[in-house]
Design a protein around this motif. Structure first.
Motif, PDB file in Angstrom:
ATOM      1  N   ASP A  37      17.688  35.280  42.589  1.00 12.21           N
ATOM      2  CA  ASP A  37      16.269  35.209  42.237  1.00 12.21           C
ATOM      3  C   ASP A  37      15.559  36.523  42.578  1.00 12.21           C
ATOM      4  O   ASP A  37      15.318  36.822  43.746  1.00 12.21           O
ATOM      5  N   TYR A  38      15.204  37.269  41.536  1.00 13.00           N
ATOM      6  CA  TYR A  38      14.510  38.551  41.701  1.00 13.00           C
ATOM      7  C   TYR A  38      13.067  38.500  41.183  1.00 13.00           C
ATOM      8  O   TYR A  38      12.469  39.535  40.933  1.00 13.00           O
ATOM      9  N   ARG A  39      12.528  37.299  41.024  1.00 12.69           N
ATOM     10  CA  ARG A  39      11.173  37.186  40.485  1.00 12.69           C
ATOM     11  C   ARG A  39      10.123  37.785  41.395  1.00 12.69           C
ATOM     12  O   ARG A  39       9.053  38.200  40.929  1.00 12.69           O
ATOM     13  N   GLY A  40      10.399  37.875  42.681  1.00 11.53           N
ATOM     14  CA  GLY A  40       9.448  38.491  43.593  1.00 11.53           C
ATOM     15  C   GLY A  40       9.320  39.983  43.393  1.00 11.53           C
ATOM     16  O   GLY A  40       8.415  40.620  43.948  1.00 11.53           O
ATOM     17  N   ALA A  41      10.245  40.570  42.610  1.00  9.03           N
ATOM     18  CA  ALA A  41      10.194  41.996  42.300  1.00  9.03           C
ATOM     19  C   ALA A  41      10.050  42.197  40.788  1.00  9.03           C
ATOM     20  O   ALA A  41      10.529  43.188  40.221  1.00  9.03           O
ATOM     21  N   ASN A  42       9.418  41.209  40.128  1.00 10.11           N
ATOM     22  CA  ASN A  42       9.186  41.245  38.679  1.00 10.11           C
ATOM     23  C   ASN A  42      10.483  41.220  37.882  1.00 10.11           C
ATOM     24  O   ASN A  42      10.539  41.694  36.737  1.00 10.11           O
ATOM     25  N   ILE A  50       3.632  34.901  47.015  1.00  9.54           N
ATOM     26  CA  ILE A  50       4.566  35.680  47.824  1.00  9.54           C
ATOM     27  C   ILE A  50       5.422  36.532  46.890  1.00  9.54           C
ATOM     28  O   ILE A  50       6.136  36.005  46.037  1.00  9.54           O
ATOM     29  N   HIS A  51       5.331  37.833  47.028  1.00 16.02           N
ATOM     30  CA  HIS A  51       6.217  38.745  46.310  1.00 16.02           C
ATOM     31  C   HIS A  51       6.482  39.933  47.215  1.00 16.02           C
ATOM     32  O   HIS A  51       6.027  39.974  48.361  1.00 16.02           O
TER      33      HIS A  51
END
Length: 356
Positions: A40-45, A146-147
């Protein structure tokens, strides 16, 4: 909670008896090291599609197991939740299960904001956490979500979290907004530039010695061919330096949890897979060495006179590590280096030793 519902078991590899893959099992054990790979890399777009960690595992499994005594567990690959918040929740449940058994979880992959989950899960089981982060950037942005730009401010400002010390290592001045850097200094947390970490681990080893949680942002590692991290950098810790620091992390006397984030999971480079595999291996080597150290320790005390003030330094007789302070309880003394002692003899005392 049944972990089988959201963890995909790792692929099996044929390995020799001397290789570490021959030692790895799949069930969490007491006082073990638990590997979990995250996509999961959604916190880094980025996205949250399941990625293939086979290349990394293949390189890791074929490394030597030496005389490692600690059980090594590969739980597999974490299935991303429908939302980033779901992924954080699931990850915290797995981490909590590890902490309940005294295991050290090592999270590999995912974006840097997952450090929030590592801190949150650990905070549920203990107070006064010592957190050390290796990252080339310092971001204290405020946001509800949270990102990777907000997770640190949420950790440092939360009334529900108990943080004793925070050390930020490897920041690069040309990549950072100085307001964030200055704020870290104002609240008297340690922030160390990349230049102070290069060539030797001696000066910055003390920041790992009592760490409960350590996270590594792979953006702090220099790219040498195909991009090693999600935000590749021409400057950073080199291959030998990051492996040396991984061993220092493993040598922490209090280590409870480790995260290696922002690795470029889309890379097909065998060299990148090798480096990440060897980073994990050196971490495990450090943990095994630390577990073999004697529990009872003895110290030599040295006194230094500066401007008519007397200061005490202690040296661990077994491993030659240094501390500042006169307290009989070594936990109340500040980890330092031999060079800090040598500087004190020349009349210079580091400001971090005299903070109120």
């Amino acid at each position: 909670m049944n972990f089988e519902d959201f963890i995909v078991a790792p692929r099996q590899f044929r390995t020799e008896k001397w290789q570490i893959g021959n030692k790895i099992t799949s069930e969490i054990k007491e006082n073990s090291i638990v590997l979990l790979f995250v996509s999961d890399y959604r916190g880094a777009n980025g996205d949250a599609e399941s990625q293939d960690f086979t290349g990394i595992r293949r390189e890791f499994y074929k490394l030597s197991q030496l005389d490692f005594d600690i059980p090594i567990i590969d739980l597999g690959d974490l299935v991303s939740g429908k939302t980033p918040q779901d992924s954080h929740y699931i990850l915290q449940e797995v981490l909590s299960a590890c902490h309940q058994k005294g295991a050290i979880p090592v999270i590999v992959g995912g974006s840097n904001d997952l450090a929030f989950s590592l801190f949150s899960a650990l905070n549920f089981h203990q107070q006064d956490i010592n957190y050390t982060q290796i990252s080339n950037v310092v971001s204290l942005k405020q946001d509800e979500e949270i990102h990777e730009s907000t997770f640190l401010s949420k950790i440092l400002s939360s009334k529900n979290f108990s943080i004793k010390n925070y050390h930020h290592l490897g920041y690069q001045k040309h990549l950072n907004e100085m307001d964030s850097v200055n704020l870290i200094k104002e609240v008297q947390f340690d922030i160390i530039r990349l230049a102070e970490m290069m060539n030797s681990t001696e000066k910055t080893e003390p920041y790992f010695r009592k760490a409960d949680l350590v996270t590594i942002n792979c953006d702090a590692i220099e790219t040498f061919a195909e991009a090693f991290s999600m935000n590749p950098q021409v400057n950073g810790l080199n291959r030998r330096e990051i492996c040396a620091y991984m061993k220092e992390i493993g040598l922490s006397e209090r280590l409870k949890s480790v995260g290696i984030f922002n690795y470029n999971i889309y890379s097909d480079s065998q060299l990148n897979h090798q480096l990440l595999a060897q980073m994990i291996w050196y971490l495990i080597e450090g943990i095994n060495i630390q577990k073999s150290h004697p529990k009872e320790k003895s110290y030599e005390t040295f006194f230094v006179l500066i401007n008519d003030e007397q200061y005490a330094f202690k040296r661990d007789v077994f491993n030659n590590l240094w501390y500042f302070g006169e307290d009989e309880n070594i936990d109340n003394c500040i980890p330092c280096s031999r060079s800090d002692f040598d500087e004190a003899k020349r009349g210079f005392l580091s400001p971090r030793f005299t903070r109120v």
